[in-house]
Write an enzyme that holds these catalytic residues in place. Structure first.
Site, PDB file in Angstrom:
ATOM      1  N   CYS A  31       4.326  -2.881  -4.975  1.00 28.03           N
ATOM      2  CA  CYS A  31       5.488  -3.661  -5.387  1.00 28.03           C
ATOM      3  C   CYS A  31       6.720  -3.134  -4.669  1.00 28.03           C
ATOM      4  O   CYS A  31       6.716  -2.080  -4.064  1.00 28.03           O
ATOM      5  CB  CYS A  31       5.678  -3.560  -6.894  1.00 28.03           C
ATOM      6  N   ARG A  52       5.254  -6.359   1.365  1.00 28.68           N
ATOM      7  CA  ARG A  52       4.391  -5.432   0.634  1.00 28.68           C
ATOM      8  C   ARG A  52       3.414  -6.155  -0.294  1.00 28.68           C
ATOM      9  O   ARG A  52       2.452  -5.568  -0.763  1.00 28.68           O
ATOM     10  CB  ARG A  52       5.259  -4.455  -0.177  1.00 28.68           C
ATOM     11  N   TRP A  71       3.439  -6.909  -8.022  1.00 27.14           N
ATOM     12  CA  TRP A  71       2.061  -7.255  -7.681  1.00 27.14           C
ATOM     13  C   TRP A  71       1.234  -6.979  -8.928  1.00 27.14           C
ATOM     14  O   TRP A  71       1.143  -5.855  -9.377  1.00 27.14           O
ATOM     15  CB  TRP A  71       1.585  -6.407  -6.502  1.00 27.14           C
ATOM     16  N   ASN A  88       6.668   0.633 -10.352  1.00 25.76           N
ATOM     17  CA  ASN A  88       5.486   0.514  -9.501  1.00 25.76           C
ATOM     18  C   ASN A  88       4.461   1.530  -9.991  1.00 25.76           C
ATOM     19  O   ASN A  88       4.817   2.660 -10.324  1.00 25.76           O
ATOM     20  CB  ASN A  88       5.810   0.829  -8.046  1.00 25.76           C
ATOM     21  N   GLY A  89       3.190   1.155 -10.002  1.00 27.83           N
ATOM     22  CA  GLY A  89       2.152   2.079 -10.435  1.00 27.83           C
ATOM     23  C   GLY A  89       1.394   1.539 -11.634  1.00 27.83           C
ATOM     24  O   GLY A  89       1.501   0.356 -11.981  1.00 27.83           O
ATOM     25  N   GLU A 102     -13.463  -4.557  11.944  1.00 26.32           N
ATOM     26  CA  GLU A 102     -12.030  -4.825  11.902  1.00 26.32           C
ATOM     27  C   GLU A 102     -11.734  -6.295  12.188  1.00 26.32           C
ATOM     28  O   GLU A 102     -10.866  -6.903  11.553  1.00 26.32           O
ATOM     29  CB  GLU A 102     -11.310  -3.916  12.904  1.00 26.32           C
ATOM     30  N   LYS A 158      -9.847  -8.857   9.555  1.00 23.74           N
ATOM     31  CA  LYS A 158      -8.652  -9.645   9.866  1.00 23.74           C
ATOM     32  C   LYS A 158      -8.845 -11.116   9.481  1.00 23.74           C
ATOM     33  O   LYS A 158      -7.952 -11.746   8.934  1.00 23.74           O
ATOM     34  CB  LYS A 158      -8.315  -9.532  11.354  1.00 23.74           C
ATOM     35  N   GLU A 175      -8.747 -11.439   5.669  1.00 22.65           N
ATOM     36  CA  GLU A 175      -7.440 -11.158   5.079  1.00 22.65           C
ATOM     37  C   GLU A 175      -6.487 -12.339   5.164  1.00 22.65           C
ATOM     38  O   GLU A 175      -5.786 -12.642   4.198  1.00 22.65           O
ATOM     39  CB  GLU A 175      -6.783  -9.960   5.797  1.00 22.65           C
ATOM     40  N   HIS A 230     -31.877  -7.552  10.080  1.00 24.48           N
ATOM     41  CA  HIS A 230     -32.299  -7.028   8.787  1.00 24.48           C
ATOM     42  C   HIS A 230     -31.540  -7.702   7.645  1.00 24.48           C
ATOM     43  O   HIS A 230     -31.124  -7.034   6.692  1.00 24.48           O
ATOM     44  CB  HIS A 230     -32.120  -5.512   8.749  1.00 24.48           C
ATOM     45  N   LYS A 240       0.761  -4.618   1.363  1.00 30.85           N
ATOM     46  CA  LYS A 240       0.784  -3.813   2.579  1.00 30.85           C
ATOM     47  C   LYS A 240       0.417  -2.362   2.307  1.00 30.85           C
ATOM     48  O   LYS A 240      -0.363  -1.765   3.033  1.00 30.85           O
ATOM     49  CB  LYS A 240       2.179  -3.885   3.220  1.00 30.85           C
TER      50      LYS A 240
END
Length: 610
Positions: free
Chosen positions: A2, A27, A74, A100-101, A483, A487, A490, A506, A605
């Site tokens: 947040c 973020r 968030w 935040n947390g 990666e 992407k 996301e 497999h 983020k």
């Protein structure tokens, strides 16, 4: 995750709070709100949705004041609604908090507070904390002391700002596991969860450490521990400019950051890569060089994209420096009673330097006697301060939630670390020179790949309607495939998986049909013929093949429907060059699908909760 912003001074706080929240939108968040102290009373306005929604609402409300706090949330506990948005307040509307947390023992505290007559109005864990502070405030303590004593009852993580109209000349700030930074002005001061919210107003900052609490006034600040001991803090300087955190003419931060990679790679290498000596110079690792060279093993621990960079680092360190390396998800490492001790080196990797799981792994390794070093991008971050040694990435601010330039900088820096250790362990100067020359050429090769944007955009148009995708690679390009798939997931919300190309047989091969895009990273290296055989298996099942191949490879044309040609490089550094087309492909598919590239749903983020 947040965003937190606070201001106290002679100016109207609201525009400063709103601009700060806008700079923290990257973020990740789902609601926003502010609290100001105006004419001796607490005024709170908050809305589910974007900062723009809150801004529109505030246009019809008189909230001008010289002290205020703002927040983007968030969701952890409770859905994203107006009620659950921060700030939250106590029973008498005399205390406001943003947080935040996660308060892990909130259920126990809530039960006790409700038994004592407190009315809990929301589904959040945060509201419990403001009522707990209220309990202590009623006992005739000042606000600072009430916050400090309340935090002794809290289990979990927090970055908080607390204000009260009874003490309208101060903001109380405290942190444990969630970053807070004080911004120092002339007759005014600021607080934020990220220096990006402050750089427009000041470059002088003070970073709070865990279990520290600050009284922030217009004229200055005091810092103590939550146990009441005074703490002397060092004033540091923000190292990036306002221009670096703006889009600079690009439609999205992500695209800007993809195109910044030639420069971010040069910055990572500048002054560190010694081409004539075939080595590297990393002053940040000098305190632990002997322990690195004598290490029983190196344990790389990180999350998400940084974990993928760590997997590439395993290839680099093992193949160049011949050191044994294990790579662990930080979120798993500390919860399995790991076998780690004084003979080990833990290398933690994080763009933000604030990732909660990575911090936890760092502390676990340190508590067991391991030497800990860090690779981070953000100067002054918690991981940078808590590691015995380390290396900054120098990638510059990364605003897009989907990491791009930080990934390639991580791999480049891991290449420097590998070369440094290899030469110290006896790698010949000639071999070192060859490796160094190839690494030095990587930024220019990345620039050549970026010139292929139009071709990759056209390929993206072919696959914007895909529901699933498979990414394949071998050796160091297996992490490249991981990666690339990440992407795509996301930012475009297409399900994608990365696999070692040989492992496709497999299980994943069952998914392949004429609708399945299969992206294969197939450079002309020692594994080329093996990967070509895997491509044949995909082709036999009518999969639609997109190959990332070398510029001089025309044999691949008869197998792949689409070929993106990239310059050759040593296999060690191939993931840097080969990841660029995958970043661009994900970006252009997401844009074609109308997705919010810089703020993908449900993501943040910097993940500062476990």
């Amino acid at each position: 995750m947040c965003g937190i912003v606070g201001y106290i001074g002679p100016r109207n706080a609201v525009p400063i709070l709103m601009e700060g929240l806008s700079r923290l939108e990257y973020r990740g968040y789902d609601s926003a709100g502010i609290a100001v102290i105006k004419d001796g009373r607490l005024v709170i306005e908050k809305k589910a949705g974007k900062v723009a929604d809150l801004r529109s609402h505030l246009a019809s409300v008189d909230v001008a004041a010289g002290l205020g706090i703002g927040h983007t949330r968030w969701a952890t506990h409770g859905e994203p609604t107006d009620a659950n948005a921060h700030p939250h307040w106590d029973c008498d509307r005399q205390i406001a908090i943003i947080h935040n947390g996660i308060i892990e023992n909130y259920a126990t505290l809530k039960k006790k507070l409700e038994a004592d007559g407190h009315a809990i109005r929301t589904d959040t864990d945060t509201e419990v904390l403001v009522h707990l502070i209220e309990e202590w405030y009623k006992k005739k303590h000042d606000l600072f002391t009430a916050v400090r004593l309340a935090l002794h009852e809290v289990e979990g993580t927090f970055g908080i700002l607390v204000v009260s109209p009874r003490e309208p000349d101060r903001i109380i700030a405290a942190r444990r596991g969630s970053p807070l930074v004080l911004g120092l002005g002339d007759g005014e001061n600021f607080v934020a969860s990220d220096a990006a919210a402050l750089v427009e107003h000041t470059r002088q900052v003070v970073y709070l450490n865990d279990d520290e609490i600050a009284i922030v006034t217009a004229g200055g600040y005091q810092t103590k521990t939550i146990h009441g001991q005074g703490v002397d803090k060092e004033v540091e300087e923000i190292t990036f400019s306002l221009e670096q955190i703006e889009r600079g003419g690009f439609p999205h931060f992500m695209l800007k950051e993809i195109h910044e990679q030639p420069d971010s790679l040069r910055n990572a290498l500048r002054g560190r890569l010694l081409k004539d000596e075939g080595s590297a110079k990393l002053g940040g690792l000098e305190p632990v060089m002997e322990r690195l060279l004598a290490a029983r093993r190196i344990i790389i621990t990180s999350c998400g994209t940084a974990w993928h960079a760590g997997l590439v680092g395993k290839y680099l360190l093992e193949q160049i420096a011949r050191l044994p390396v294990e790579v662990d998800y930080a979120s798993e490492f500390r919860f399995r009673n790991p076998i780690v001790g004084p003979g080990d080196v833990a290398l933690v990797i994080s763009q933000s330097g604030e990732t909660a799981d990575t911090l936890g792994a760092l502390r676990e390794a340190k508590s067991r006697g391991a030497t800990v070093a860090g690779l981070v991008n953000v100067v002054g971050s918690t991981i940078a301060r808590e590691t015995a040694a380390g290396v900054y990435l120098h990638a510059g601010p990364e605003i897009g939630v989907a990491s791009t330039k930080a990934f390639t900088s991580m791999v480049a820096v891991l290449g420097l670390v590998s070369l440094l250790l290899a030469r110290a362990k006896g790698l010949s100067r000639d071999r070192g020179r060859a490796i160094a020359a190839d690494l030095a050429a990587v930024p220019d090769k990345v620039a050549r790949v970026l010139a292929l944007t139009d071709q990759i955009r056209a390929i993206a148009g072919e696959f914007k309607g895909a529901r699933n995708a498979l990414y394949l690679g071998r050796g160091p390009n297996f992490p490249t495939a991981l990666e690339g798939a990440l992407k795509l997931k996301e930012i475009s919300y297409i399900h994608a998986e990365g696999y070692p190309a040989a492992e496709m047989k497999h299980g994943p091969i069952a998914l392949i049909d004429e609708n399945m895009p299969v992206v294969v990273v197939v450079p002309r290296d020692a594994m080329y013929d093996k990967v070509v055989s895997n491509i044949q298996e995909v082709k036999a099942r009518k999969g639609r093949i997109i190959a990332v191949a070398n510029e001089d490879d025309h044999d691949i044309d008869r197998l792949a429907e689409f070929v993106v040609r990239v310059p050759r490089t040593l296999s060690y550094f191939g993931p840097i060059v080969n990841s660029i087309p995958l970043q661009l492909l994900a970006y252009h598919i997401a844009v074609a699908r109308g997705c919010n590239v810089d703020q993908p749903r449900n993501l943040a983020k910097s993940v500062t909760v476990e």
